[in-house]
Enzyme design. Structure first.
Site, PDB file in Angstrom:
ATOM      1  N   ASP A   1      25.051  -5.434 -20.434  1.00  0.00           N
ATOM      2  CA  ASP A   1      25.256  -6.876 -20.363  1.00  0.00           C
ATOM      3  C   ASP A   1      25.231  -7.408 -21.789  1.00  0.00           C
ATOM      4  O   ASP A   1      25.127  -6.641 -22.746  1.00  0.00           O
ATOM      5  CB  ASP A   1      24.205  -7.557 -19.482  1.00  0.00           C
TER       6      ASP A   1
ATOM      7  N   ARG B   1      20.212  -7.178 -12.980  1.00  0.00           N
ATOM      8  CA  ARG B   1      20.709  -8.451 -13.533  1.00  0.00           C
ATOM      9  C   ARG B   1      22.221  -8.476 -13.382  1.00  0.00           C
ATOM     10  O   ARG B   1      22.950  -7.906 -14.193  1.00  0.00           O
ATOM     11  CB  ARG B   1      20.311  -8.602 -15.001  1.00  0.00           C
TER      12      ARG B   1
ATOM     13  N   HIS C   1      29.412  -5.420 -13.373  1.00  0.00           N
ATOM     14  CA  HIS C   1      28.330  -4.830 -12.583  1.00  0.00           C
ATOM     15  C   HIS C   1      28.656  -4.847 -11.100  1.00  0.00           C
ATOM     16  O   HIS C   1      29.472  -5.627 -10.628  1.00  0.00           O
ATOM     17  CB  HIS C   1      27.025  -5.605 -12.790  1.00  0.00           C
TER      18      HIS C   1
ATOM     19  N   GLU D   1      23.048  -9.038 -23.523  1.00  0.00           N
ATOM     20  CA  GLU D   1      21.829  -8.763 -24.287  1.00  0.00           C
ATOM     21  C   GLU D   1      21.716  -7.281 -24.627  1.00  0.00           C
ATOM     22  O   GLU D   1      21.315  -6.915 -25.729  1.00  0.00           O
ATOM     23  CB  GLU D   1      20.613  -9.227 -23.494  1.00  0.00           C
TER      24      GLU D   1
ATOM     25  N   TYR E   1      21.539  -1.741 -11.393  1.00  0.00           N
ATOM     26  CA  TYR E   1      21.065  -2.734 -12.366  1.00  0.00           C
ATOM     27  C   TYR E   1      20.828  -4.074 -11.686  1.00  0.00           C
ATOM     28  O   TYR E   1      21.653  -4.555 -10.916  1.00  0.00           O
ATOM     29  CB  TYR E   1      22.095  -2.886 -13.485  1.00  0.00           C
TER      30      TYR E   1
ATOM     31  N   GLU F   1      16.242   1.046 -23.829  1.00  0.00           N
ATOM     32  CA  GLU F   1      15.287  -0.016 -24.157  1.00  0.00           C
ATOM     33  C   GLU F   1      13.843   0.337 -23.856  1.00  0.00           C
ATOM     34  O   GLU F   1      12.942   0.003 -24.614  1.00  0.00           O
ATOM     35  CB  GLU F   1      15.606  -1.312 -23.381  1.00  0.00           C
TER      36      GLU F   1
ATOM     37  N   ASP G   1      21.316  -1.631 -21.755  1.00  0.00           N
ATOM     38  CA  ASP G   1      21.925  -2.203 -20.551  1.00  0.00           C
ATOM     39  C   ASP G   1      23.336  -2.740 -20.812  1.00  0.00           C
ATOM     40  O   ASP G   1      23.653  -3.201 -21.908  1.00  0.00           O
ATOM     41  CB  ASP G   1      21.052  -3.343 -20.010  1.00  0.00           C
TER      42      ASP G   1
END
Length: 961
Positions: A105, A338, A383, A107, A336, A17, A103
């Site tokens: 997740d 989040r 995670h 998103e 990470y 990203e 990432d």
């Protein structure tokens, strides 16, 4: 071909990203890999109807979602990402494999899916996932890729569509009924309601006064020491068996709660009489109760607990915490950031236990590793907790970090290491002291103590508290060693008065906790949600407290009365459950969206179809479209009006809040007064409203202008007092021939009740021509936004006082222009306020008045105060936060020179013309050229914009954020 194997020819393209993440990963992969950033989302729902392709019309064009065809989203490549997409396509054309390393997740999975859809790769595609950026983790991720998880993609797409429907359907209602440019959101509106409800509780709160006694008792020993003190303090607990009332016994109405029959409420007189009656009392120890004390370590950080603790210990806002954490993650220092999980991998547990032994000794290491179960329902993905990265944790001193990066890393490191240490143990003791007063009443005092015999994890870390008066876990309270029946002497007995306090306003930390406890929204979005409600001016900060604006009261009032279910806490939590079930494959997206948007009755047997699809019993969804269609029942004036007293009403108008007293004569306008922008709602009392209304706020006629004959008046506007003229009836106000009345702000030395006609004429005479210089250039004296100044062409020079506007001579003006321009480096004015020492730069921070308004500075970094900041009330913590945000943004980049861009534009024009000829031969050459120029301009702008973006831009893609 194995993804991890090297080939003699070709290369592998890895897409992440952010550029920072790309730079770190590139160093771990070496030759044969090209690592490039997508710079956040490359494709999303259109932000305006203009971005929607021409083939879509009507509601599809407005919403960006085709609600009549299974809620199909209309995706467009963001204008500022087109050049980056072209670059990625070019790199992909030269690659043998594609690794999507966004990432891990929902998103991140969605970004990877959009990349695959837009790039249309013809080479093998691999999904590369990792939760820390270390050489080992990256190489393992390359060697063990997986397929895209379509379930996660669908779940994220459903959230995106849901938030689009909510935002794009409800926000226009706010524009029509409250004020233009407002927004509503699935979580932001509920978060705003929480803050407003807390303020309502404060406004309704009635203080209760209560008293008790505090005694200091002595044992009579002379050989006392710190471990066995001679005296101790105790508080009155009961009188004749009745418990003394404390703050928790009173309700918000200021009265004792029901069921407090065995409670004694002491007022000041009764407390003082009792203290006097105990002056000669002989006291003794009635009981000593000892219990073992044990405190276990706190779990490692997840996103929300990190935000809360960074707020308590470091003074960081949620947004600032996530910005620093993202930087630490992208540079390989932490995992990470989040995450909903509190679990640690075996590698991390081994690293933490090794450091416990190394730093604190084997006595602090438990026999078995500690494990922590996540307390968050439907914890997202696999995670780990937020922890230092790698199989050996770097101590803060070993990282080379500084400033905010160092402080946040240290916090994460300490918490992680402490989570693998032994319990703290000790003993808690309660001593009851009794005696009889002179008037025969039996009284008991109580004292509690705590001794920690083994600190365990408290050696490494102690959690903060939201309540500044709360006692932290490592605090000891030692009592003397006494036994039942021991005589005690009362050295002093003092009456103490107390008053109940209204519930504390939310801080960012406590609002994050409240949202998580209510299971509203995703913890990973809380930082952006809080930032949104602050930026929308629904909430402003007073110190660390979140204060709702009067505007938010009007918005929440409308939503509660006409969209009650949409801001209901349980409903919002149930929606979150439904979305998690869709992610788990237990429910289907389209039937669920149909129920939410069209209601249960949409289509024959809709409810049954939804239930069969795993979408529940339909007890909490349905009908958004119908709710926003019929707005006739919404009285805009009513929802924005709040009664202050019998004859005074607060109203939220299109230009801000004001108080109004109705006129005694029906049909005539009432008396009005504006409310200061940052007045906390609970401070708007009847007395203050009366005071505001008593201030001069009407039009004060000063007299006619002797030249024009127009009446001159003085007024009080939202931006201060001013004078203006009343133009004759029939004067055109719009169109080419429109005439604007002359207007001028009052000087700082003037006020509405003292300004005269002569003053007004002088003010309206500005700007004043001072004269001309030797070359014939005119010099004028003018009063501007930032004070009085001289102007000659484009050269402006500040004046030292407003009076100079009328007194400065041509010779004095020429003398000023003869001096080199100071460019803000004139003799420095004294600071407006001193805030203290910045924790990062360790330099003194002050508030100064600058050309563009007040700002904070530590001598190295300057940060302008925001609209919601006030010089008088700004706290040191807020000043440090503004400076930290400015540092995080880095220096402002200078605009690129335009000359080279023309050459590039010409080249692109030729290319675009050629392409246009192949695909649309019927178009005229002139149209092609215009199209090419427009496209070139857009691409140039997009390229500039893309260069400054970071992965943090992901959050901006949701209507919620």
């Amino acid at each position: 071909m194995s993804p991890s194997s090297e080939t003699a020819h070709g290369q592998r393209l890895v897409i992440v990203e952010s550029p920072a993440k790309a730079k770190t990963i590139k160093g771990y992969l070496g030759p044969g890999y090209i690592v490039e950033a997508s710079v956040g989302h490359i494709r999303d729902l259109p932000s305006t109807a203009a971005e929607v392709p021409d083939k879509y019309t009507g509601e599809v064009r407005r919403l960006g979602v085709d609600v009549d065809h299974d809620f199909a989203p209309i995706y467009v490549v963001n204008a500022d990402k087109k050049s980056q997409v072209s670059k990625l396509k070019s790199l992909l054309a030269e690659s043998d494999e594609l690794f999507l390393a966004t990432d891990e997740d929902r998103e991140g999975e969605a970004i990877a899916w959009h990349l695959q859809q837009v790039l249309k790769p013809k080479v093998p595609v691999h999904r590369m996932v990792f939760h820390e950026i270390t050489k080992t983790a990256i190489q393992e991720a390359v060697a063990n890729p997986r397929e895209l998880n379509q379930r996660l993609v669908d779940a994220q797409e459903t959230r995106r569509i849901l938030d689009r429907l909510y935002g794009f359907e409800v926000s226009p209602v706010l524009w029509k009924k409250v004020m233009p440019k407002l927004s509503a959101g699935r979580v932001q509106s509920v978060a705003t309601r929480l803050v407003v409800e807390r303020e309502r509780e404060r406004m309704a709160f009635r203080t209760a006064s209560y008293w008790d006694l505090v005694g200091t008792f002595g044992t009579g020993r002379t050989s006392a020491d710190a471990a066995n003190p001679e005296t101790f303090g105790a508080r009155l607990a009961s009188v004749d068996g009745k418990r003394i009332a404390s703050g928790r016994d009173f309700g918000s109405d200021g009265r004792l709660k029901a069921g407090s029959t065995n409670t004694l409420h002491l007022d000041e007189q009764a407390a003082r009489q009792l203290a006097a009656a105990l002056a000669q009392t002989a006291f003794s120890v009635r009981s000593v109760e000892a219990k073992p004390y044990r405190r276990s370590p706190y779990a490692p950080f997840r996103t929300t607990t990190l935000q809360q603790e960074a707020s308590r210990k470091l003074g960081f806002g949620a947004k600032r915490t996530m910005q620093v954490a993202q930087k630490l993650y992208e540079n390989g220092f932490i995992t990470y950031m989040r995450t909903d999980s509190t679990t640690l991998s075996d590698t991390a547990i081994a690293a933490a236990r090794a450091q416990v032994t190394q730093l604190y000794g084997a006595d602090y290491l438990p026999d078995a590793p500690r494990t922590y179960a996540s307390k968050v329902k439907n914890a997202q993905e696999a995670h780990e907790a937020v922890r230092p990265s790698g199989d050996r944790f770097r101590t803060p001193a070993e990282t080379g970090l500084s400033g905010d990066d160092f402080r946040l890393y240290e916090l994460i490191w300490m918490r992680t290491v402490a989570s693998q240490m032994k319990d703290a143990v000790g003993q808690s003791v309660t001593v009851r002291v009794g005696g009889a007063s002179a008037d025969g009443r039996d009284v008991e005092f109580s004292a509690s103590g705590k001794i920690i015999t083994f600190h365990g994890f408290l050696k490494a870390y102690v959690e903060g508290a939201d309540d500044p008066n709360a006692e932290l876990d490592d605090r000891e309270r030692r009592l003397p060693q006494v036994a039942q029946g021991d005589p005690l002497a009362a050295d002093r007995i003092t009456p103490e008065g107390h008053a109940t306090k209204p519930p504390a306003r939310y801080t960012e930390a406590s609002l994050v906790k409240e949202l998580e406890d209510r299971e509203i929204g995703r913890p990973s979005t809380y930082a952006s949600i809080i930032d949104t409600i602050i930026q929308r001016r629904y909430v402003f900060k007073k110190g660390t407290a979140l204060v709702p604006s009067f505007l938010s009261f009007a918005v929440v009032n409308l939503l509660e009365k006409h969209f009650g279910r949409l801001v209901d806490y349980d409903f919002t939590a149930k929606m979150e459950d439904d979305l998690d079930r869709i992610a788990a494959g237990e429910a289907q997206s389209v039937p669920w969206l149909k129920r939410f948007y069209f209601g249960e009755g949409e289509g024959e047997g809709a409810a049954g179809a939804a239930a069969e699809a795993g979408n529940g019993d339909g007890d909490h969804l349905g009908g958004l479209k119908e709710l926003v269609t019929d707005l006739g029942a919404i009285d805009a004036r009513e929802i924005s009006s709040f009664r202050i007293s019998e004859d005074i009403t607060l109203r939220v108008g299109r230009y801000g809040p004001y108080v109004e007293r109705a006129s005694a004569v029906e049909g005539e306008p009432g008396q009005r007064a504006d409310i200061p922008d940052e007045l906390p709602p609970d401070e708007l009392t009847v007395e203050l409203a009366e005071e505001l209304l008593a201030k001069p706020s009407g039009d004060f006629e000063l007299g006619p202008d002797p030249v024009t004959g127009n009446m001159l008046v003085a007024k009080d506007g939202r931006y201060g007092p001013y004078v203006t003229e009343i133009l004759p009836e029939g004067t055109p106000k719009t169109g080419k021939n429109a005439v604007k009345p002359r207007t001028a702000s009052l000087f700082k030395t003037m006020s509405l009740d003292t300004v005269t006609l002569e003053d007004a004429l002088r003010l309206l005479s500005l700007p004043r021509v001072v004269g001309t210089d030797a070359e014939g250039a005119e010099i004028t004296a003018q009063n501007g936004r930032y004070g009085p100044y001289l102007k000659r062409g484009t050269d402006s020079r500040s004046l030292t006082s407003e009076d100079q506007l009328f007194t400065i001579t041509l010779e004095e003006a020429l003398a000023i222009y003869a001096q080199p321009k100071q460019r803000g480096r004139a003799a420095a004015a004294p600071p407006l306020k001193e805030l203290g020492t910045d924790p990062v730069s360790e330099r003194p921070v002050v508030v100064k008045d600058g050309r563009f308004g007040p700002y904070v500075t530590d001598g190295e970094t300057n940060a302008t105060l925001r609209k919601d900041d006030d010089v008088e009330t700004i706290t040191p913590e807020r000043g440090y936060e503004l400076l930290a945000e400015k540092r995080a943004r880095g220096p402002v980049k200078k605009a690129a020179k335009k000359a080279p861009a023309k050459k590039a534009a010409a080249k692109k024009t030729t290319t675009t013309k050629t392409a246009a000829t192949k695909t649309a031969a019927k178009k005229t050459a002139a149209k092609k050229t215009a199209t090419a120029k427009t496209t070139t301009a857009k691409k140039t702008a997009a390229k500039k914009a893309a260069a400054g973006k970071t992965a943090a831009g992901k959050a901006a893609a949701t209507d919620e954020g």
